[in-house]
Design a protein around this motif. Structure first.
Motif, PDB file in Angstrom:
ATOM      1  N   GLY A 491      -7.557  12.105 -27.533  1.00 57.12           N
ATOM      2  CA  GLY A 491      -8.551  11.520 -27.058  1.00 57.12           C
ATOM      3  C   GLY A 491      -9.446  12.001 -25.962  1.00 57.12           C
ATOM      4  O   GLY A 491     -10.617  11.517 -25.585  1.00 57.12           O
ATOM      5  N   ASN A 492      -8.958  13.323 -25.572  1.00 56.08           N
ATOM      6  CA  ASN A 492      -9.709  14.107 -24.425  1.00 56.08           C
ATOM      7  C   ASN A 492     -10.998  14.699 -25.055  1.00 56.08           C
ATOM      8  O   ASN A 492     -11.146  15.633 -25.946  1.00 56.08           O
ATOM      9  CB  ASN A 492      -9.155  15.291 -24.045  1.00 56.08           C
ATOM     10  CG  ASN A 492      -9.605  16.120 -23.045  1.00 56.08           C
ATOM     11  OD1 ASN A 492     -10.503  15.810 -22.578  1.00 56.08           O
ATOM     12  ND2 ASN A 492      -8.540  16.891 -22.050  1.00 56.08           N
ATOM     13  N   GLN A 493     -12.259  14.132 -24.795  1.00 56.87           N
ATOM     14  CA  GLN A 493     -13.530  14.624 -25.308  1.00 56.87           C
ATOM     15  C   GLN A 493     -13.764  16.002 -24.701  1.00 56.87           C
ATOM     16  O   GLN A 493     -14.463  16.868 -25.525  1.00 56.87           O
ATOM     17  CB  GLN A 493     -14.718  13.528 -24.494  1.00 56.87           C
ATOM     18  CG  GLN A 493     -16.043  14.000 -25.169  1.00 56.87           C
ATOM     19  CD  GLN A 493     -16.139  13.745 -26.818  1.00 56.87           C
ATOM     20  OE1 GLN A 493     -15.864  12.527 -27.089  1.00 56.87           O
ATOM     21  NE2 GLN A 493     -16.432  14.676 -27.263  1.00 56.87           N
ATOM     22  N   ALA A 494     -13.368  16.497 -23.689  1.00 55.35           N
ATOM     23  CA  ALA A 494     -13.535  17.866 -23.200  1.00 55.35           C
ATOM     24  C   ALA A 494     -12.997  18.867 -24.052  1.00 55.35           C
ATOM     25  O   ALA A 494     -13.464  19.884 -24.421  1.00 55.35           O
ATOM     26  CB  ALA A 494     -13.051  18.058 -21.776  1.00 55.35           C
ATOM     27  N   LEU A 495     -11.751  18.402 -24.557  1.00 57.75           N
ATOM     28  CA  LEU A 495     -10.961  19.181 -25.548  1.00 57.75           C
ATOM     29  C   LEU A 495     -11.858  19.349 -26.952  1.00 57.75           C
ATOM     30  O   LEU A 495     -11.798  20.441 -27.381  1.00 57.75           O
ATOM     31  CB  LEU A 495      -9.699  18.765 -25.802  1.00 57.75           C
ATOM     32  CG  LEU A 495      -8.658  19.402 -26.541  1.00 57.75           C
ATOM     33  CD1 LEU A 495      -8.580  20.693 -26.274  1.00 57.75           C
ATOM     34  CD2 LEU A 495      -7.356  18.561 -26.615  1.00 57.75           C
ATOM     35  N   VAL A 496     -12.275  18.166 -27.138  1.00 60.80           N
ATOM     36  CA  VAL A 496     -13.035  18.174 -28.511  1.00 60.80           C
ATOM     37  C   VAL A 496     -13.996  19.092 -28.504  1.00 60.80           C
ATOM     38  O   VAL A 496     -14.523  19.786 -29.417  1.00 60.80           O
ATOM     39  CB  VAL A 496     -13.279  16.739 -29.137  1.00 60.80           C
ATOM     40  CG1 VAL A 496     -14.035  16.689 -30.373  1.00 60.80           C
ATOM     41  CG2 VAL A 496     -12.058  16.147 -29.206  1.00 60.80           C
ATOM     42  N   ASP A 497     -14.832  18.857 -27.259  1.00 60.74           N
ATOM     43  CA  ASP A 497     -16.173  19.750 -27.044  1.00 60.74           C
ATOM     44  C   ASP A 497     -15.891  21.252 -26.912  1.00 60.74           C
ATOM     45  O   ASP A 497     -16.599  22.004 -27.452  1.00 60.74           O
ATOM     46  CB  ASP A 497     -16.718  19.237 -25.808  1.00 60.74           C
ATOM     47  CG  ASP A 497     -17.432  17.991 -25.789  1.00 60.74           C
ATOM     48  OD1 ASP A 497     -17.386  17.372 -27.139  1.00 60.74           O
ATOM     49  OD2 ASP A 497     -17.547  17.118 -24.945  1.00 60.74           O
ATOM     50  N   VAL A 499     -13.284  22.839 -28.572  1.00 61.63           N
ATOM     51  CA  VAL A 499     -13.150  23.466 -29.698  1.00 61.63           C
ATOM     52  C   VAL A 499     -14.683  23.438 -30.736  1.00 61.63           C
ATOM     53  O   VAL A 499     -14.677  24.508 -31.502  1.00 61.63           O
ATOM     54  CB  VAL A 499     -12.298  22.230 -30.685  1.00 61.63           C
ATOM     55  CG1 VAL A 499     -12.076  22.596 -32.186  1.00 61.63           C
ATOM     56  CG2 VAL A 499     -11.036  22.354 -30.050  1.00 61.63           C
ATOM     57  N   ARG A 500     -15.279  22.455 -30.589  1.00 55.51           N
ATOM     58  CA  ARG A 500     -16.482  22.432 -31.254  1.00 55.51           C
ATOM     59  C   ARG A 500     -17.499  23.676 -30.929  1.00 55.51           C
ATOM     60  O   ARG A 500     -18.117  24.292 -31.571  1.00 55.51           O
ATOM     61  CB  ARG A 500     -17.323  21.119 -31.175  1.00 55.51           C
ATOM     62  CG  ARG A 500     -16.851  20.045 -31.755  1.00 55.51           C
ATOM     63  CD  ARG A 500     -17.427  18.885 -31.798  1.00 55.51           C
ATOM     64  NE  ARG A 500     -16.940  17.662 -32.470  1.00 55.51           N
ATOM     65  CZ  ARG A 500     -17.054  16.568 -32.461  1.00 55.51           C
ATOM     66  NH1 ARG A 500     -17.658  15.842 -31.205  1.00 55.51           N
ATOM     67  NH2 ARG A 500     -16.477  15.471 -33.205  1.00 55.51           N
ATOM     68  N   ASN A 501     -17.624  23.952 -29.521  1.00 59.31           N
ATOM     69  CA  ASN A 501     -18.174  25.269 -28.949  1.00 59.31           C
ATOM     70  C   ASN A 501     -17.333  26.566 -29.545  1.00 59.31           C
ATOM     71  O   ASN A 501     -18.184  27.342 -29.675  1.00 59.31           O
ATOM     72  CB  ASN A 501     -18.414  24.914 -27.627  1.00 59.31           C
ATOM     73  CG  ASN A 501     -19.103  26.161 -27.009  1.00 59.31           C
ATOM     74  OD1 ASN A 501     -20.265  26.328 -27.285  1.00 59.31           O
ATOM     75  ND2 ASN A 501     -18.439  26.974 -26.017  1.00 59.31           N
ATOM     76  N   LEU A 502     -16.346  26.454 -29.590  1.00 61.67           N
ATOM     77  CA  LEU A 502     -15.494  27.713 -30.098  1.00 61.67           C
ATOM     78  C   LEU A 502     -15.862  28.221 -31.324  1.00 61.67           C
ATOM     79  O   LEU A 502     -16.035  29.280 -31.581  1.00 61.67           O
ATOM     80  CB  LEU A 502     -13.926  27.405 -29.976  1.00 61.67           C
ATOM     81  CG  LEU A 502     -12.934  28.565 -30.262  1.00 61.67           C
ATOM     82  CD1 LEU A 502     -13.090  29.738 -29.498  1.00 61.67           C
ATOM     83  CD2 LEU A 502     -11.469  28.063 -30.394  1.00 61.67           C
ATOM     84  N   ILE A 503     -15.866  27.238 -32.280  1.00 61.43           N
ATOM     85  CA  ILE A 503     -16.168  27.482 -33.536  1.00 61.43           C
ATOM     86  C   ILE A 503     -17.545  27.618 -34.246  1.00 61.43           C
ATOM     87  O   ILE A 503     -17.903  27.886 -35.313  1.00 61.43           O
ATOM     88  CB  ILE A 503     -15.384  26.626 -34.548  1.00 61.43           C
ATOM     89  CG1 ILE A 503     -15.804  25.256 -34.577  1.00 61.43           C
ATOM     90  CG2 ILE A 503     -13.847  26.742 -34.294  1.00 61.43           C
ATOM     91  CD1 ILE A 503     -15.126  24.372 -35.441  1.00 61.43           C
ATOM     92  N   LYS A 504     -18.420  27.224 -33.189  1.00 61.22           N
ATOM     93  CA  LYS A 504     -19.958  27.029 -33.637  1.00 61.22           C
ATOM     94  C   LYS A 504     -20.628  28.411 -34.027  1.00 61.22           C
ATOM     95  O   LYS A 504     -20.099  29.419 -33.518  1.00 61.22           O
ATOM     96  CB  LYS A 504     -20.628  26.186 -32.937  1.00 61.22           C
ATOM     97  CG  LYS A 504     -21.124  27.258 -31.496  1.00 61.22           C
ATOM     98  CD  LYS A 504     -21.816  26.273 -30.765  1.00 61.22           C
ATOM     99  CE  LYS A 504     -22.070  26.942 -29.207  1.00 61.22           C
ATOM    100  NZ  LYS A 504     -23.005  26.015 -28.381  1.00 61.22           N
TER     101      LYS A 504
END
Length: 504
Positions: A491-497, A499-504
């Motif tokens: 549930g770590n939102q910073a981790l999800v963000d 990953v999303r920034n990594l692959i965008k």
């Protein structure tokens, strides 16, 4: 591995493999389809002739092309270089990340393609040579770059696919904020194998610069090494393919760290990362093992520029051959895996399927899809949590029975963080929940009862593939160490963000 022990299941459009029964050596067997919502019965039951209750839609979200191939001979290799064609009006390439290719008009076919799954419009997905239904094959993998990647720096209709190296260090200056959109152009304008090829995941320029600002790495030569091994070694990445065992990926390391992938010590058959055709029920009456020509026999290998190319023998049992191409993303430490399924028999339908086996003890998560996770047959459904818009699977302290999750995803990515803090993010073309193969699903996680390995699985869209036709499906692997200050917690939102920034 999947093994079938009885026949009781019904296929549905949004489920994955079958039930498991563990063999005494810690290996397991997996079965064909079964279980609720069309999941494959494994270890327990398979559906003998189970109906597809809802139908695997054909080409949902993909573009179609005529059976005669597309464009004016502008074939693209795995590096994304144009083959001499792809001009506007003759099968020009289209951007696949939701933006329109500026010149990618269809070559005499129906413009607009289909809408890409996950909301990506198909306005750039040109039909090269005719509308679907006029002998063209419908794309199985949908459009690549469905996570909203823009085609700034990607291909235009005037040049077909991106240039040599595609997005691999050649799509723009590092730090420029992102270059070619999810692999640049689709290969709709390229020349095709007999009957034409439908590109579903874009060209192998998928590993374009994401604006990290880093310098371009140098690929260590030679790529072909001893004992049938082929190696992509660049920057901090070491990636190795064993040509003698199904062109299987057997090594993936970062900066001298541990291997992400399991080996024969964990299971003599199910190890490393492989590619299969879906559904599993089409392999045989029992649904196991996979066709050896594709999964475990030697491939015919070659090196094209910086790309490893492996071609399987014809798997007559399913009527298909598989080609695997692996290229380095030199500017952002990625591996671009391009898979081609070519039909060798009539009346066949396929979905692409990538299976990557990692060590237990990590954390796996993906954007939550439209369908709740289910299991099949005698499998136990793994415990998951929904938080920060994702579904999270944390490997339990102990596993006493094989567990399997079958689900739908969104955004086209799944991430796994090892117990040592190494990250593997796999980006792939997102598909609609209605496009799953019978008894399969877009996402699957399998934890073997032996407690020695976990499978992270993704699939593309299911559709008919007439004899001689091909479909291409591309995934991109991002290999990283978890940054300091970001923890691998559910549930770590910073981790999800991140990953999303990594692959965008």
């Amino acid at each position: 591995m999947y093994a079938v022990r009885s026949v009781t299941s019904v296929y549905l459009v949004a489920a994955l493999c079958g039930a498991v029964a563990c063999a005494s050596g810690g290996s397991s067997e997996k079965g064909a389809a079964g279980g609720s919502r069309g999941a494959m019965g494994t270890g327990g039951s398979t559906s003998a002739g189970g109906a597809n209750a809802g139908g695997g839609t054909t080409g949902n979200g993909g573009s179609s092309m005529s059976s005669g191939g597309a464009g004016a001979g502008g074939s693209t290799d795995s590096g994304g270089a144009p083959g001499g064609g792809g001009a506007p009006g003759s099968g020009g390439a289209s951007s696949t990340g939701g933006s329109k290719a500026s010149g990618g008009a269809s070559g005499g076919g129906v413009t607009g393609g289909g809408s890409a799954s996950g909301g990506t419009t198909g306005s750039g997905g040109a039909n090269a040579g005719g509308a679907a239904g006029s002998g063209g094959v419908t794309s199985l993998g949908g459009l690549s770059g469905t996570g909203g990647t823009k085609a700034g720096g990607g291909a235009t209709g005037s040049g077909g696919a991106t240039g040599s190296g595609g997005a691999i260090g050649g799509g723009g200056a590092p730090g420029s904020g992102g270059v070619t959109g999810s692999g640049g152009a689709s290969t709709a304008g390229g020349a095709a194998p007999p009957g034409g090829t439908v590109a579903t995941g874009g060209t192998t320029g998928t590993g374009g610069d994401i604006g990290t600002g880093g310098s371009t790495a140098t690929l260590v030569q030679p790529i072909a090494r001893a004992n049938g091994r082929y190696v992509l070694e660049f920057g901090d990445v070491l990636f190795e393919v064993d040509s003698k065992v199904g062109a299987r990926v057997v090594t993936l390391t970062l900066a001298g760290g541990p291997n992400y992938l399991t080996g024969t010590a964990e299971n003599p058959d199910s190890y490393g990362s492989t590619f299969r055709t879906s559904p599993q029920s089409a392999w045989s009456s029992t649904g196991w093992p996979p066709p050896p020509e594709i999964d475990s026999q030697a491939y015919t290998m070659s090196v094209s520029g910086q790309t490893i190319v492996g071609v399987s023998a014809n798997a007559a049992s399913i009527g298909a051959t598989v080609t695997k191409k692996f290229s380095p993303g030199l500017t952002n430490q990625t591996i671009i895996a391009e898979y081609t399924i070519q039909s060798t028999a009539s009346g066949k339908s396929f979905a692409p399927w990538e299976v990557t086996r990692v060590f237990p003890g990590g954390l796996t998560f993906y954007p939550t899809g439209d369908l709740a996770p289910v299991t099949s047959g005698t499998f136990t459904l793994p415990a998951t949590q929904n938080a920060a818009g994702c579904t999270w699977f944390k490997y339990p302290a102990s596993v006493t029975a094989s567990q399997r999750l079958i689900s739908d995803g969104k955004e086209g990515w799944i991430a796994h963080i090892t117990s040592g803090g190494y990250v593997l993010v796999k980006k792939y073309p997102d598909i609609a929940s209605t496009a799953h193969a019978p008894g399969e699903g877009e996402i699957s996680i399998y934890a073997d009862a032996s407690g020695k390995y976990v499978e992270i699985e993704t699939q593309g869209a299911y559709g008919a593939l007439p004899s001689g036709q091909s479909v291409v499906w591309t995934t991109t692997w991002y290999i990283r160490k978890l940054p300091s200050g970001i923890t691998a917690t559910t549930g770590n939102q910073a981790l999800v963000d991140w990953v999303r920034n990594l692959i965008k």
